[in-house]
Design an enzyme around this catalytic site. Structure first.
Site, PDB file in Angstrom:
ATOM      1  N   ASN A   9       0.876  -1.172   0.000  1.00 52.79           N
ATOM      2  CA  ASN A   9       0.000   0.000   0.000  1.00 52.79           C
ATOM      3  C   ASN A   9       0.912   1.220   0.000  1.00 52.79           C
ATOM      4  O   ASN A   9       1.467   1.582   1.039  1.00 52.79           O
ATOM      5  CB  ASN A   9      -0.897  -0.017   1.245  1.00 52.79           C
ATOM      6  CG  ASN A   9      -1.731   1.243   1.362  1.00 52.79           C
ATOM      7  OD1 ASN A   9      -1.828   2.033   0.417  1.00 52.79           O
ATOM      8  ND2 ASN A   9      -2.319   1.464   2.532  1.00 52.79           N
ATOM      9  N   LYS A  11       0.176   4.223  -0.378  1.00 45.63           N
ATOM     10  CA  LYS A  11      -0.490   5.424   0.168  1.00 45.63           C
ATOM     11  C   LYS A  11      -0.238   6.624  -0.757  1.00 45.63           C
ATOM     12  O   LYS A  11      -0.159   6.450  -1.968  1.00 45.63           O
ATOM     13  CB  LYS A  11      -0.042   5.701   1.598  1.00 45.63           C
ATOM     14  CG  LYS A  11      -0.110   4.454   2.474  1.00 45.63           C
ATOM     15  CD  LYS A  11       0.030   4.764   3.924  1.00 45.63           C
ATOM     16  CE  LYS A  11       0.148   3.462   4.703  1.00 45.63           C
ATOM     17  NZ  LYS A  11      -0.066   3.601   6.114  1.00 45.63           N
ATOM     18  N   HIS A  97      -9.559   1.062   4.525  1.00 42.27           N
ATOM     19  CA  HIS A  97      -8.321   1.293   5.267  1.00 42.27           C
ATOM     20  C   HIS A  97      -8.615   2.253   6.417  1.00 42.27           C
ATOM     21  O   HIS A  97      -9.406   3.194   6.270  1.00 42.27           O
ATOM     22  CB  HIS A  97      -7.246   1.869   4.337  1.00 42.27           C
ATOM     23  CG  HIS A  97      -5.889   1.860   4.958  1.00 42.27           C
ATOM     24  ND1 HIS A  97      -5.503   2.788   5.893  1.00 42.27           N
ATOM     25  CD2 HIS A  97      -4.848   1.011   4.807  1.00 42.27           C
ATOM     26  CE1 HIS A  97      -4.262   2.504   6.283  1.00 42.27           C
ATOM     27  NE2 HIS A  97      -3.842   1.437   5.639  1.00 42.27           N
ATOM     28  N   GLU A  99      -7.044   4.650   7.597  1.00 48.28           N
ATOM     29  CA  GLU A  99      -6.789   6.071   7.306  1.00 48.28           C
ATOM     30  C   GLU A  99      -7.979   6.694   6.580  1.00 48.28           C
ATOM     31  O   GLU A  99      -8.320   7.856   6.786  1.00 48.28           O
ATOM     32  CB  GLU A  99      -5.492   6.214   6.489  1.00 48.28           C
ATOM     33  CG  GLU A  99      -4.283   5.964   7.372  1.00 48.28           C
ATOM     34  CD  GLU A  99      -3.047   5.475   6.648  1.00 48.28           C
ATOM     35  OE1 GLU A  99      -2.987   5.563   5.411  1.00 48.28           O
ATOM     36  OE2 GLU A  99      -2.132   4.978   7.339  1.00 48.28           O
ATOM     37  N   GLU A 169      -5.705  -5.014  10.360  1.00 46.85           N
ATOM     38  CA  GLU A 169      -4.650  -4.021  10.606  1.00 46.85           C
ATOM     39  C   GLU A 169      -4.940  -3.270  11.906  1.00 46.85           C
ATOM     40  O   GLU A 169      -5.759  -2.347  11.917  1.00 46.85           O
ATOM     41  CB  GLU A 169      -4.626  -3.003   9.468  1.00 46.85           C
ATOM     42  CG  GLU A 169      -4.379  -3.604   8.114  1.00 46.85           C
ATOM     43  CD  GLU A 169      -3.782  -2.579   7.166  1.00 46.85           C
ATOM     44  OE1 GLU A 169      -2.666  -2.803   6.715  1.00 46.85           O
ATOM     45  OE2 GLU A 169      -4.421  -1.544   6.932  1.00 46.85           O
ATOM     46  N   GLY A 175       2.189   2.175  10.627  1.00 42.16           N
ATOM     47  CA  GLY A 175       3.140   3.275  10.469  1.00 42.16           C
ATOM     48  C   GLY A 175       3.790   3.713  11.765  1.00 42.16           C
ATOM     49  O   GLY A 175       4.418   4.766  11.828  1.00 42.16           O
ATOM     50  N   SER A 215       3.238  -2.191  10.338  1.00 39.66           N
ATOM     51  CA  SER A 215       4.697  -2.189  10.543  1.00 39.66           C
ATOM     52  C   SER A 215       5.347  -3.541  10.267  1.00 39.66           C
ATOM     53  O   SER A 215       6.320  -3.905  10.949  1.00 39.66           O
ATOM     54  CB  SER A 215       5.030  -1.688  11.953  1.00 39.66           C
ATOM     55  OG  SER A 215       4.561  -0.361  12.114  1.00 39.66           O
TER      56      SER A 215
HETATM   57  C1  PEP Z   1      -0.918   0.065   5.911  1.00 40.91           C
HETATM   58  O1  PEP Z   1      -0.995   1.245   5.692  1.00 40.91           O
HETATM   59  O2  PEP Z   1      -1.775  -0.698   5.466  1.00 40.91           O
HETATM   60  C2  PEP Z   1       0.219  -0.409   6.720  1.00 40.91           C
HETATM   61  C3  PEP Z   1       0.191  -1.624   7.202  1.00 40.91           C
HETATM   62  O3  PEP Z   1       1.251   0.473   6.922  1.00 40.91           O
HETATM   63  P1  PEP Z   1       2.672   0.161   7.622  1.00 40.91           P
HETATM   64  O4  PEP Z   1       3.171  -1.136   7.055  1.00 40.91           O
HETATM   65  O5  PEP Z   1       3.546   1.320   7.240  1.00 40.91           O
HETATM   66  O6  PEP Z   1       2.415   0.069   9.088  1.00 40.91           O
END
Ligand code: PEP
Length: 252
Positions: A9, A11, A97, A99, A169, A175, A215
């Site tokens: 992803n 973003k 997601h 976000e 998630e 992040g 992460s």
């Molecule tokens: C995501 O945005 O779906 C995600 C898992 O981000 P990160 O791996 O940076 O935590």
């Protein structure tokens, strides 16, 4: 057997030229070094979709949008519809997601419209769910995630549900550099699979790929993917470096 999937992803990162370079690098590394049994997906900005589709071997790498409109077409300035996404050659769309839920107010109602349009247009939704920190601290994450699923993808007919990929998630791990432990990931993935079994039956539950996101990196992918109910990952930051992304793909 359910699929192992690693989806990036990106973003709101990379301009078009950088995105094409990154896609080409991933394409080359995947062709040479990735395990064949892992499905690889790149979730890229709308502006990059067509070029990324042209820059990778789409027989090997799927391309995803990170969102789509809740309407089929019409006077919705700035929106990009599921059929537009499909017309680029992309075959997946990330929906729900955290976000988007948090910053753009995406409710279950809105997500249901997006899911329906994605499915109508033959896109595979990667449906995201997961709890914020205060929910995890109160140890009620299972109830929280169950409600997210009940309000959205559990309303789909079984034939549509079978087409989805789920990404769990935990918001506190996205992040932040803070990853769920392998045990925490397995526990909630197993729970998600159990409620899918209750709703759609054991066979559907066994066939549903449930990805972990938060992460994930080359250094922890093995531990996470070693769990029997973790079928891969949705990868943010580490998907922006081709070598790191490959390290995660090869983390099974
Ligand atoms: C995501 O945005 O779906 C995600 C898992 O981000 P990160 O791996 O940076 O935590």
């Amino acid at each position: 057997m359910r699929k192992k999937i690693v989806a990036g992803n990106w973003k709101c990162n990379t301009n078009l030229q950088e995105g094409i370079e990154l896609a080409k690098s991933v394409n080359e590394l995947v062709a040479k070094k990735a395990a064949d049994d892992v499905v690889v997906v790149l979730g890229v900005p709308f502006t990059h979709l067509t070029n990324v589709v042209e820059s990778v071997n789409t027989e090997r790498i799927g391309v995803a949008a990170q969102n789509c409109a809740a309407e089929a077409d019409g006077a919705f300035t700035g929106e990009v519809s599921a059929s537009m996404v499909k017309s680029t050659g992309a075959t997946y769309v990330i929906l729900g997601h955290s976000e988007r839920r948090e910053y753009y107010g995406e409710t279950s109602e809105v997500l249901n419209k997006k899911l329906a349009l994605a499915l109508e247009n033959g896109l595979t939704p990667i449906y995201c769910c997961g709890e914020p920190l205060e929910v995890r601290e109160a140890d009620v994450q299972n109830d929280y995630v169950k409600k997210q699923l009940e309000e959205t993808i559990f309303k789909l007919p079984e034939s549509d549900f079978r087409k989805l990929v789920i990404a769990y998630e935990p918001i506190w791990a996205i992040g932040t550099g803070k990853t769920a432990t392998a045990g925490q990931a397995q526990e909630i993935h197993e729970f998600i699979r159990s409620i899918i079994a209750e709703k759609f039956g054991k066979e559907v539950a066994e066939e549903t790929s449930i990805l972990y996101g938060g992460s994930a990196k080359p250094g922890n992918a093995k531990e996470l993917f070693g769990n029997k109910d973790v079928d891969g990952g949705l990868i943010g930051g580490a998907a922006l470096k081709a070598e790191d992304f490959l390290g995660i793909i090869n983390g099974f």
